[in-house]
Design an enzyme around this catalytic site. Sequence first.
Site, PDB file in Angstrom:
ATOM      1  N   HIS A  42      -1.840 -12.373  -2.430  1.00  0.00           N
ATOM      2  CA  HIS A  42      -2.841 -13.031  -1.599  1.00  0.00           C
ATOM      3  C   HIS A  42      -2.470 -14.475  -1.274  1.00  0.00           C
ATOM      4  CE1 HIS A  42      -6.085  -9.954  -3.055  1.00  0.00           C
ATOM      5  NE2 HIS A  42      -5.204  -9.442  -2.225  1.00  0.00           N
TER       6      HIS A  42
ATOM      7  N   HIS B  95       0.816  -1.210   0.000  1.00  0.00           N
ATOM      8  CA  HIS B  95       0.000   0.000   0.000  1.00  0.00           C
ATOM      9  C   HIS B  95       0.852   1.264   0.000  1.00  0.00           C
ATOM     10  CE1 HIS B  95      -4.223  -1.633   0.991  1.00  0.00           C
ATOM     11  NE2 HIS B  95      -3.481  -2.613   0.493  1.00  0.00           N
TER      12      HIS B  95
END
Length: 725
Positions: A266, A98
């Site tokens: 993920h 992020h």
Amino acid sequence: MDGNNVMKGGCPVMHGGNTEIGNHPTKWWPKTLNVDILHQHDARANPMDPDYNHRDAVKTLDFQGVWDEVDKLLTDSQVWWPADWGHYGGLFIRLSWHAAGSYRLGDGRGGAGTGNIRFEPLNSWPDNASLDKARRILWPVKKKYGNALSWADLLVLAGTVAYSNMGLKTYGFAFGRKDIWGPEIDINWGNDSEILAPTNERVTDVEDATSMYNPLAASHMGLIYVNPEGVNGNPDPAETAKYVRMTFARMAMDDVETAALTVGGHTVGKCHGGLAPDEVGPAPAGADIVNAGFGWSDPGFNGKANTAHTSGLEGAWTTNPTKWDNGYLNLLFKYEWEAVKSRAGAWQWEPIDIAEEDKVPDATDPSIKHNPLMTDADMAMKVDPIYREICEKFHKDPDYLSETFAKAWFKLTHRDMGPKANYYGPFVPQEDLIWQDPVPAGSTDYDVDAVKAKIADSGLSAAEMIATAWDSARTYRGSDMRGGANGARIRLAPQKDWAGNEPERLAKVLGILEPIAADAGASVADVIVLAGNVGVEQAIKAAGQSVPVPFAPGRGDATDAQTDADSFSVLEPVADGFRNWEKQNFDTPAEELLLDRAQLLGLTGAEMTALVGGLRMLGVNYGGSKHGVFTQREGQLTTDFFQTITDMDYKWVPVEDDGTYQLQDRTTGEVKYTATRADLVFGSNSILRAFAEVYAQDDNEAKFVRDFVAAWTKVMNADRFDLVA
């Protein structure tokens, strides 16, 4: 002053005063040009000593020691924020992701290169919930290694170390990012009415993801990429795939890199949906002072990892969320999935009739098992035919996935660092990657004065030489350190054909300068800049002064093979107020476009003012336009522009439907000059007028020339990272 005369309330302090954005002059006078972005990171905001040089400091860093310290932290679970399965790998990876993921290719802004996630708005975006905790966990490492270790580096290193710890052979890591000390107010994150406003506020057609307003990339204000629940929160993987493809493309990622990043991102970690979003406390920027800078207080959090709240989605993607393996794709393709609501009320996908051995251990109590989850973006990897084909190849060849992901991760986390000259440390990969815009080393072993003499005798006009040098250098973007004169890519596709570079004039100039460079053993890049300097020196001499223009040889010439033409297309200027040009009529005023270009070039307000006024006098406007050429001595570096713009003998009159203006003699009505908004702003904006008045003074002609030369040299050398100690 009599204390009894203080206004009711008893406190003479301004209660926020100028510290509140709401009291900025633009709140009351929105047409006022806000030049604050040119000074947002000036020395007054920097707590470091004036002589501190981060490049010098980072060279002293114990690189392996920092890596090892972060590696130890991964399994040092804190009571105040316990780690999932006793491992912070997923949290650190999300932090790095992020921090880097706000980068967008359109203007090069965002990204991890400055550590901007520490400040608003990123610090308080809902997509960054709980990353405030991750930074605090890393604080002991930052504290120990001090100035030599920037937050910007540490935030990206954390995820890379985590992947290595969990079994991925990482591609490399570079130190060298330099921290900022406040928000990046130059970044347009969107004009949405609120955080997480519907996608239709930033696209012209929700069905067409590519219709999102440039340079935005994320589907909502407050998100890094796309809504994990689906477009506007409605599960539909096929529609989400369109937005995944668009947002990653605007981050310079192709379909293979996008799929690899989705799968690899993920493969580890989990989502947290401890309770409904409306039960969670405000973000850090809105939290009470007793929260010590933390946000998103969670009344349901009981000190156990399985009760934390972040996104509202709940669960892990794989059976072994702290190991790098092929579990993500195994589960994605093994089962059919259905959309269900998490315990916090968020849409997510869970498998139908999953085998017990494929379930996920609870993040706190391993004896408890849960269904894995997929987001709408994960399901897009299965539903979209292009992504599915790529993921099937990854599934069959895990080594291919690992190699592809490792390179894509490196690109994601280093994309805004510019060329390898900015890379430090023992983990820097040797390979040159095309997205790093490689430039071979240039020669310094040639006679600069002899080359200058040949340029001066070439028959080129000063204006032709200056305009070509400017066009070559103006592509530089301090946001991601791309572009600039080094490499002489102005002679390659696509730049040689850009309208703003006046291809016919450019071809003529290059046709004369390239043989001079070849004969001297110099790079074309050097000779282009040197020719611009010759032109400036001629204009200074014509004005009756003598100031040499500094020159540092050593630029190299890039080749077509070293140039990603598609990637460079985003650097094409659509407007350049310095040469009084716009490719088309834009809704955005010319002065705002000028300000944006100046900020990307790293100029201050005074430097921008000196350059605009000087370039007008040198006659380098696009197409030979006379707008803003407020002089009868064109070609001489004089202060005539500033003397005219501050002269009350003229009145400014708009030309109907033309977007231009006339400067008319107040007495006779005679039209003396014409102008654009990029000219008149230096007489109308209070700050820029103050700069213009300095240069209009009778005693500052010599100062103006010195300041122009300094600003010109700054632009010419903006991408010369080899010149920085």
